[in-house]
Scaffold this motif. Structure first.
Motif, mmCIF file in Angstrom:
data_model
loop_
_atom_site.group_PDB
_atom_site.id
_atom_site.type_symbol
_atom_site.label_atom_id
_atom_site.label_comp_id
_atom_site.label_asym_id
_atom_site.label_seq_id
_atom_site.Cartn_x
_atom_site.Cartn_y
_atom_site.Cartn_z
ATOM 1 N N GLY A 240 40.392 38.524 25.337
ATOM 2 C CA GLY A 240 40.085 37.665 26.478
ATOM 3 C C GLY A 240 38.812 38.070 27.192
ATOM 4 O O GLY A 240 37.813 38.445 26.575
ATOM 5 N N THR A 241 38.852 38.005 28.524
ATOM 6 C CA THR A 241 37.664 38.338 29.319
ATOM 7 C C THR A 241 37.366 39.834 29.309
ATOM 8 O O THR A 241 36.265 40.242 29.700
ATOM 9 N N ASN A 242 38.321 40.655 28.865
ATOM 10 C CA ASN A 242 38.059 42.091 28.787
ATOM 11 C C ASN A 242 36.978 42.420 27.771
ATOM 12 O O ASN A 242 36.303 43.452 27.889
ATOM 13 N N ARG A 244 34.140 40.840 27.305
ATOM 14 C CA ARG A 244 32.855 40.778 28.009
ATOM 15 C C ARG A 244 32.658 42.019 28.865
ATOM 16 O O ARG A 244 31.567 42.601 28.897
ATOM 17 N N ARG A 245 33.701 42.447 29.527
ATOM 18 C CA ARG A 245 33.608 43.612 30.393
ATOM 19 C C ARG A 245 33.353 44.881 29.579
ATOM 20 O O ARG A 245 32.585 45.765 29.992
ATOM 21 N N ASP A 444 37.653 41.086 39.229
ATOM 22 C CA ASP A 444 38.668 40.543 38.322
ATOM 23 C C ASP A 444 38.636 39.017 38.339
ATOM 24 O O ASP A 444 38.690 38.369 37.284
ATOM 25 N N PHE A 447 35.296 37.599 36.643
ATOM 26 C CA PHE A 447 35.329 37.696 35.184
ATOM 27 C C PHE A 447 36.364 36.746 34.593
ATOM 28 O O PHE A 447 36.133 36.138 33.547
ATOM 29 N N ARG A 448 37.492 36.625 35.263
ATOM 30 C CA ARG A 448 38.527 35.726 34.761
ATOM 31 C C ARG A 448 38.058 34.274 34.779
ATOM 32 O O ARG A 448 38.410 33.478 33.903
ATOM 33 N N GLU A 449 37.217 33.915 35.762
ATOM 34 C CA GLU A 449 36.662 32.565 35.848
ATOM 35 C C GLU A 449 35.445 32.380 34.947
ATOM 36 O O GLU A 449 34.819 31.320 34.962
ATOM 37 N N ARG A 450 35.085 33.424 34.204
ATOM 38 C CA ARG A 450 33.939 33.389 33.276
ATOM 39 C C ARG A 450 32.651 32.955 33.988
ATOM 40 O O ARG A 450 31.881 32.124 33.489
#
Length: 475
Positions: A240-242, A244-245, A444, A447-450
């Motif tokens: 998921g978004t992790n 990218r992080r 958080d 990042f979750r909202e991209r």
């Protein structure tokens, strides 16, 4: 103190080659003169990097599962016996390998720990203390080597090796008084202990209940939907978004090696001697280089307090790229006099100054801010491993590139790092988000909202409370 030891060991092995007794012990006779083979010189430097790979993985997993205090205590029991008692290059290589395991644990723990005990306003500056600790270690090592460089016995290099025994004693004696991070305690279902830890970390005017609720809400936001298991594993960093992080965290750390810090820190003395300085002047210049690094790190505290992470990274990368390009130009100039030699050496010192004002300290801040709280130790471990890969590549390549019996590039090596620096700058511009002043909860959400990279700085939040629930709204 743990990171000071990391900086000391990192600066030590690359500079020992300038000591005649060290060369006699670990080198070979070539054309009537003793010299350490470039292959062994590279091996001594990348041994600690290789050792830090399993050390980082162990530290990342151990931090998330058993906590920083237990992990740090276990790591500090290690020693440097093999380094001190080695009598040949092979045994010294193994000693550096084992020592690298310990320093790999230290660097991961320091970054994860500071990020979770520091308040938002001071998080950037306190994370930059990690880099200051590295520089202090480098300065102590260069000063000690300058002092022992006049000795004709094996103690010229054995004394610096033996001095590494001192810091673990202090580390073990102080671990007991360090508070356990409240984030870690909440992650492990110990909210009452987290409350006590917060009371130690804050003043009486702080609302402990609100702080504790904020931590618990941050952890709740990071929970994947429809999951039952609370076990964290390394694959979660790539889901998921992790993902990218994790990429941002790794690349922010990779810029340390990609900008050329292996050249102007680990191989500074070697470069100065290749450029034409005698042994005394080379070690004196190295002391000046580390002093400028200390000055740059202190100056970075002012920059971090007022300028954004992205801005500092971008301009730091641009400046270092220009400086190493100038070193390349001077390296290509015919060496008819001492002018280009001293100019290249001076530019190396300035490179270290700029590095410790920008990329050096900021990478620790960015890593701690972009990584998810639930995966912080593991993400930082992955970042450490990724930079190790590049560091090993340069630790192997640089001696061959500089050595007169190898590629004999000399200062022209600056052209290589200038080309890489252009790519680094482009990555900073397009991929590095601004994280200054953001809570972990806000990050958080973004990042979750991209959220696109360049919208992070301008994004605004307001808190609306209704029906007993708190929601974060982006405007």
């Amino acid at each position: 103190m743990a990171v000071i030891l990391c900086g000391f060991d990192g600066a030590l092995i690359g500079s020992l080659v300038g000591l005649t007794p060290f060369v006699h012990t670990y080198g070979r006779l070539v054309d009537g003169q003793y010299a350490v083979a470039p292959s062994w010189l590279s091996a001594f430097n990348y041994a600690s990097y290789i050792g830090s790979v399993p050390g980082s993985l162990v530290a990342g997993v151990a931090y998330d599962r058993v906590g920083p205090r237990v992990t740090l205590a276990a790591a500090s029991i290690g020693s440097i016996f093999l380094q001190f008692f080695s009598s040949g290059p092979a045994l010294l290589f193994v000693g550096e390998l084992l020592n690298g395991f310990i320093t790999g644990v230290y660097s991961v723990l320091a970054n994860a720990y500071i990020s979770e005990v520091a308040p938002v306003a001071a998080r950037g500056v306190l994370a930059a203390v990690i880099n200051l600790s590295y520089v202090i270690g480098q300065l102590v090592a260069s000063g000690m080597l300058k002092g022992t460089s006049t000795m004709d016995s094996k103690w010229a290099y054995k004394i610096p090796f033996a001095s590494q025994w001192a810091l673990p004693v202090f580390i073990l004696s102080l671990i007991y008084v360090c508070p356990t991070p409240p984030y870690w305690l909440c992650k492990n279902g110990r909210p009452e202990e987290a409350r006590k830890s917060l009371q130690r970390l804050t003043t009486s005017s702080v609302d402990i209940d609100a702080q504790l609720a904020h931590i618990q809400e941050t952890l709740r936001l990071e929970e994947p939907p429809n999951t039952i298991s609370t076990t964290i594993n390394i694959l979660d960093c790539f889901r998921g978004t992790n993902l990218r992080r994790t990429i941002i965290s790794c690349q922010a750390f990779n810029l340390q090696a990609l900008c050329g810090n292996i050249l102007f820190i680990n191989y500074a003395v070697y470069f100065f001697e290749i450029a034409g300085l005698n042994t005394s002047n080379a070690f004196s210049m190295n002391v000046g280089l580390t002093c400028m690094g200390l000055l740059g790190t202190l100056a970075s505290y002012i920059l971090i307090s007022y300028a954004g992470r992205r801005t500092i990274y971008l301009w730091g990368s641009i400046t270092i790229t220009l400086l190493v390009f100038l070193i390349g130009i001077l390296g290509a100039v015919p060496q008819h006099n001492a002018g280009p030699m001293w100019a290249m050496s001076a530019l190396m010192v300035i490179c270290n100054l700029v590095y410790d004002m920008s990329l050096g300290p900021l990478c620790f801040t960015v890593m701690s801010e972009v990584s998810a709280v639930n995966l912080r130790g593991t993400t930082i471990a992955l970042s450490n491993i990724s930079v190790v890969i590049f560091s090993v590549i340069f630790a192997v390549a640089i001696p061959y590139a500089l050595d007169t019996t190898g590629a004999n590039w000399g200062g022209k090596l600056g052209f290589l790092f200038a080309g890489i620096g252009v790519l680094d700058t482009l990555w900073c511009y397009f991929c590095l988000p601004e994280t200054k002043g953001r809570t972990f909860e806000e990050l958080d959400f973004m990042f979750r909202e991209r959220l696109p990279t360049r919208e992070f700085a301008a994004y605004r939040f307001e808190e609306a409370v209704g029906g007993g629930c708190s929601w974060i709204l982006g405007l």
